[in-house]
Design an enzyme around this catalytic site. Structure first.
Site, PDB file in Angstrom:
ATOM      1  N   TYR A 109       0.824  -1.217   0.000  1.00 12.12           N
ATOM      2  CA  TYR A 109       0.000   0.000   0.000  1.00 12.12           C
ATOM      3  C   TYR A 109       0.853   1.260   0.000  1.00 12.12           C
ATOM      4  CZ  TYR A 109      -4.644  -2.046   0.989  1.00 12.12           C
ATOM      5  OH  TYR A 109      -5.833  -2.703   0.917  1.00 12.12           O
TER       6      TYR A 109
ATOM      7  N   ASP B  18      -6.139  -7.344   4.154  1.00 14.17           N
ATOM      8  CA  ASP B  18      -7.295  -6.676   3.565  1.00 14.17           C
ATOM      9  C   ASP B  18      -8.214  -7.723   2.926  1.00 14.17           C
ATOM     10  OD1 ASP B  18      -8.855  -4.469   2.588  1.00 14.17           O
ATOM     11  OD2 ASP B  18      -7.985  -4.829   0.612  1.00 14.17           O
TER      12      ASP B  18
HETATM   13  C1  IPM Z   1     -10.255  -1.521   4.469  1.00 12.97           C
HETATM   14  C2  IPM Z   1     -10.545  -0.845   3.154  1.00 12.97           C
HETATM   15  C3  IPM Z   1      -9.412   0.128   2.841  1.00 12.97           C
HETATM   16  C4  IPM Z   1      -8.133  -0.683   2.734  1.00 12.97           C
HETATM   17  C5  IPM Z   1      -9.626   0.996   1.595  1.00 12.97           C
HETATM   18  C6  IPM Z   1     -10.932   1.747   1.646  1.00 12.97           C
HETATM   19  C7  IPM Z   1      -8.482   1.933   1.367  1.00 12.97           C
HETATM   20  O1  IPM Z   1     -10.717  -1.805   2.151  1.00 12.97           O
HETATM   21  O2  IPM Z   1     -10.151  -0.812   5.486  1.00 12.97           O
HETATM   22  O3  IPM Z   1     -10.146  -2.744   4.494  1.00 12.97           O
HETATM   23  O4  IPM Z   1      -7.850  -1.275   1.687  1.00 12.97           O
HETATM   24  O5  IPM Z   1      -7.412  -0.747   3.732  1.00 12.97           O
HETATM   25 MG    MG Z   2     -10.774  -3.798   2.854  1.00 14.79          MG
END
Ligand code: IPM
Ligand code: MG
Length: 357
Positions: free
Chosen positions: A142, A244
């Protein structure tokens, strides 16, 4: 009387509706305790962009830093999908996590007995599931550099340092010590160098916790095992993107993504939020399930404010509402006695949580 300062970030879509119900429950339980809440609202996501031109205004970071904890709804929606990446609601959330330094995302997945028929898996597979995904939240692919786009080529980098792995692994082992003392670390060490380091470092941290048993699992196998036999897991330790994906998968064991809370911790101020998104398609209709957010408020009481007994009351009230057959629309087909709106189920849970009167 003690006053806890809560930074409320309602966000987009169903965010405002579900946060309102969590606040209702918090105020209800506070009426029986020797503490009180004061709330400060802050903007993040698409609504923040619309008003300020920035999905994460500086004022939001200051408000969060000056609070005892952050309760957050959800962000995002098609309306903002065409914006450049740094203006998108999601970028606001990622920057927020990074600024606060909340590197550990705790995502419990619990199957309530009363909702056993709501799961897409057979009751005998999911009965009694109680696991915790411990997801690294401010590193990995990320955030890794380099990243970018050059014409028809685009790239991101999955990178973890030893220190980042050590600190998230310790969180997982500490949590396992309070649970069933089993950690399963998820990686792709058969392919990725970053996963090889991950595995080595997790092994080292494990030696600090002789009572906890550690296993390793490749992420593809873990995705399969979660569906085949989810009860085998106690604590699942993952990097950012694997967590995630696996936490969304784990949430469906419980029957609805609208049930699962999360806590993002690791620094002074924690962020408590449902794991689901902003569901713009159902926003404003009063049909969203606020239980994940109410349950996140309970995690906030437990982890940030040290009010375990009050958190227990909220958890018990959620269970009771489900046992009595109160269901929001997402769960209406599953043993419902009464189908409730967002605010009705919030009130029912608030009433059950007020056991002191
Ligand atoms: C989560 C969401 C987020 C992420 C997005 C909205 C950026 O999917 O909190 O799991 O990927 O972390
Ligand atoms: Mg998510």
């Amino acid at each position: 009387m003690k006053k806890y300062k809560i930074c409320l970030i309602k966000g987009d879509g169903i965010g405002p509706e579900i946060i309102d119900e969590a606040v209702k429950v918090l105020d209800a339980v506070a009426s029986c305790e020797d503490f009180d809440f004061s709330y400060e609202e802050a903007l993040m996501g698409g609504c923040a962009y619309d008003i300020t031109g920035d999905p994460l205004p500086q004022a939001t970071i200051s408000s969060a830093m000056n609070s005892d904890a952050v309760l957050f709804g959800a962000i995002g929606g098609e309306k903002w999908d065409a914006l450049p990446r740094e203006k998108r609601p999601e970028s606001g959330l990622l920057r927020f996590r990074k600024e606060l330094g909340v590197f550990a995302n705790l995502r419990p997945a619990v199957v309530y007995d009363d909702l056993i028929n709501a799961s897409s898996l057979k009751p005998e597979v999911v009965k009694g599931v109680d696991l915790m995904v411990v997801r690294e939240l401010i590193g990995g692919i990320y955030f890794g550099e380099p990243k970018g786009r050059e014409g028809d080529k685009a790239y991101n980098t999955m990178v973890y340092s030893r220190d980042e792995i050590v600190r998230i692994a310790r969180v997982a082992f500490d949590i396992a010590m309070e649970r069933d003392k089993r950690v399963c670390s998820i990686d792709k060490a058969n392919v990725l160098d970053v996963s090889q380091l991950w595995r080595e470092v997790v092994e080292e941290v494990a030696s600090e916790y002789p009572e906890v048993s550690l296993t390793h699992m490749y992420v593809d196998n873990a995705a399969m095992q979660l569906i085949r036999d989810p009860r085998q897991f106690d604590v699942m330790l993952t990097g950012n993107i694997f967590g995630d994906i696996l936490s969304d998968e784990a949430s469906m064991l419980s029957g609805s993504i609208g049930l699962l809370p999360s806590a993002s911790v690791g620094s002074k101020i924690g962020v408590y939020e449902p794991i689901h998104g902003s569901a713009p398609d159902i926003a404003g209709q009063g049909i969203a399930n606020p239980i994940a957010t109410i349950s996140s408020a309970s995690m906030m009481l437990r982890y940030a404010l040290g009010e375990q007994a009050t958190a227990d009351k909220i958890d018990a009230a959620i269970k009771q509402a489900l046992t009595e057959g109160y269901r929001t629309k997402d769960l209406a087909q599953f043993d419902a006695k009464e189908v409730c709106s967002t605010s009705e189920i919030g009130s029912i849970i608030a009433n059950y949580a007020v056991k002191c009167k």
